[in-house]
Write a protein that holds these residues in place. Sequence first.
Motif, mmCIF file in Angstrom:
data_model
loop_
_atom_site.group_PDB
_atom_site.id
_atom_site.type_symbol
_atom_site.label_atom_id
_atom_site.label_comp_id
_atom_site.label_asym_id
_atom_site.label_seq_id
_atom_site.Cartn_x
_atom_site.Cartn_y
_atom_site.Cartn_z
ATOM 1 N N GLY A 1 0.759 -1.365 0.535
ATOM 2 C CA GLY A 1 0.383 -0.231 -0.118
ATOM 3 C C GLY A 1 0.727 1.288 0.052
ATOM 4 N N GLY B 1 0.275 4.315 -0.131
ATOM 5 C CA GLY B 1 -0.448 5.934 -0.011
ATOM 6 C C GLY B 1 0.235 6.835 0.624
ATOM 7 N N TYR B 2 -0.713 7.090 1.809
ATOM 8 C CA TYR B 2 -0.483 8.754 2.587
ATOM 9 C C TYR B 2 0.678 7.958 3.340
ATOM 10 C CZ TYR B 2 -3.517 12.197 0.610
ATOM 11 O OH TYR B 2 -3.630 13.109 -0.572
ATOM 12 N N ILE B 3 -0.069 6.672 4.194
ATOM 13 C CA ILE B 3 1.088 6.362 4.172
ATOM 14 C C ILE B 3 2.264 5.476 4.452
ATOM 15 C CG2 ILE B 3 1.711 4.888 6.583
ATOM 16 C CD1 ILE B 3 -0.209 7.600 7.711
ATOM 17 N N ASP C 1 1.803 -1.763 -4.229
ATOM 18 C CA ASP C 1 0.201 -0.792 -4.725
ATOM 19 C C ASP C 1 -0.042 -1.878 -5.539
ATOM 20 O OD1 ASP C 1 -0.990 1.265 -3.160
ATOM 21 O OD2 ASP C 1 -1.360 0.668 -4.774
ATOM 22 N N GLN D 1 -2.646 -0.428 -7.467
ATOM 23 C CA GLN D 1 -3.197 0.144 -8.428
ATOM 24 C C GLN D 1 -1.558 0.842 -9.728
ATOM 25 O OE1 GLN D 1 -5.503 4.067 -8.299
ATOM 26 N NE2 GLN D 1 -4.813 3.443 -5.609
ATOM 27 N N THR E 1 -8.729 1.326 6.010
ATOM 28 C CA THR E 1 -9.370 -0.018 6.404
ATOM 29 C C THR E 1 -10.581 1.205 6.686
ATOM 30 O OG1 THR E 1 -8.023 1.450 8.748
ATOM 31 C CG2 THR E 1 -8.044 -0.920 7.696
ATOM 32 N N THR F 1 -4.967 1.221 10.651
ATOM 33 C CA THR F 1 -6.028 1.489 11.474
ATOM 34 C C THR F 1 -6.944 0.415 11.922
ATOM 35 O OG1 THR F 1 -5.262 4.027 11.631
ATOM 36 C CG2 THR F 1 -7.814 3.632 12.782
ATOM 37 N N GLU G 1 -0.292 4.116 13.613
ATOM 38 C CA GLU G 1 0.551 5.140 12.519
ATOM 39 C C GLU G 1 -0.413 6.753 13.232
ATOM 40 O OE1 GLU G 1 2.789 6.869 11.389
ATOM 41 O OE2 GLU G 1 3.815 5.176 10.533
ATOM 42 N N HIS H 1 -10.632 11.211 6.967
ATOM 43 C CA HIS H 1 -10.329 9.645 7.140
ATOM 44 C C HIS H 1 -10.188 9.086 8.672
ATOM 45 C CE1 HIS H 1 -6.706 11.354 6.306
ATOM 46 N NE2 HIS H 1 -6.335 9.922 6.580
#
Length: 401
Positions: free
Chosen positions: A7, A9-11, A30, A32, A82, A121, A151, A257
């Motif tokens: 993953g 993304g932002y994290i 990822d 994508q 999540t 999370t 995180e 989010h």
Amino acid sequence: MKVCVIGLGYIGLPTAALLANRGYDVHGVDIQKHVVDTINKGKIHIVEPDLDTFVQAAVKSGKLKADIKPAEADVFIIAVPTPFHKSGYDIPTPNIDYVISATKSIAPYVKEGNLVILESTSPVGTTQKVEGVLKESGIDTQKIYIAHCPERVLPGKIMTELVENDRIVGGLTKEATEKVSEFYKTFVNGEILKTDAKTAELCKLTENSFRDVNIAFANELSIICDKYGIDVWELRELANHHPRVNILYPGVGVGGHCIAVDPWFIVSDNKEEAKLIKSAREVNNYKTEWVIEKIKNEALKFEIENKRKPKIACMGLAFKPDIDDLRESPALYITKRLINEGMDVLAVEPNVEKFEEFKLYNYKEAIDKSDIIVFLVGHKEFKTLKINDKKRVLDFCGVKS
Ligand SMILES: NC(=O)c1ccc[n+]([C@@H]2O[C@H](COP(=O)([O-])OP(=O)(O)OC[C@H]3O[C@@H](n4cnc5c(N)ncnc54)[C@H](O)[C@@H]3O)[C@@H](O)[C@H]2O)c1
């Protein structure tokens, strides 16, 4: 050591880029393809200060490679979304499908001695479910180290906070907690706080629920003040002079989010017990509806007095001040509802250049052209704006107080 981050993304991407810059060989994954292709060009697909420099350096040095498939590694970090299932009037339930499918995707590559870390999370018990998926895939989970490490970074400061924040490490076993803590110590300056997996999971949910409950108190107070004709901003200021009182700011609801999502992970599993946490979610959601009603009433009054519909400036769409993030934003929801109900709305968001769903106005132009000015988000640009006395102003975020 090789790290596989699932993953990006932002994290996940900031974590992957940081680790690569610290000398780890990082295999980022990822699902994508455009995300993978962008990163392999040394570029980024999300907005976050300094991340571009880290990614560019990591890719150039050959330490970070992105792929759509995992690979063998010493450490696996899962940082996938999540969200929750929105199911009509029922309590929203957590959606851990991404975590389960990410775990299935790494299973063929996990071997003895590996660390498997869940950073997403997660509802209580998810780390245990990760172990279950790995077991079902034939892995002897006694011989690997599984932990949850939630995180807590703040978007806009991720590259700094990834290193400086204290981290909670909750292993499924004491050995897992120790091993995973040793790994975080190699790149975190903050304190490493050791616990078990369930406590780590509930701790992250607790932090965001605490914020939600406290904001709900401020939002409820703002509605009570309005009924009495009392200025909530003055009341808050006065009450906060008490040495043990610290009321937060009311607003148009709660967005983003995390805070608007994570409390449901507790409520859905504790329907009888989590009464206050559930009420807080409801109060914060109700505040958004209350704001819409207030704006509609003001518009109706204007129409009766002036025999024409007003132009309404909606000032701010982001979920909090001075950012461009529109996810789960109550200000955006309010603006869309007004537009959908046929109101003449001039939407303003100084932190977003282009928005596909409707036209965005410059804030000065919107103020000049509108009859009712509604402050939804306390962006810094709005604080010093001078407004003609003839305009009607509804300030729901205290930017003019
Ligand atoms: N963004 C934050 O500020 C923040 C802060 C604290 C915690 N978190 C938590 O971290 C987790 C990740 O959040 P985020 O903001 O990075 O999400 P994100 O949506 O920005 O990124 C997640 C990425 O995971 C990818 N993905 C989904 N399923 C995958 C799979 N099976 N294999 C590989 N990639 C997959 C997606 O394509 C996406 O690019 C969530 O649980 C979130 O609640 C986020």
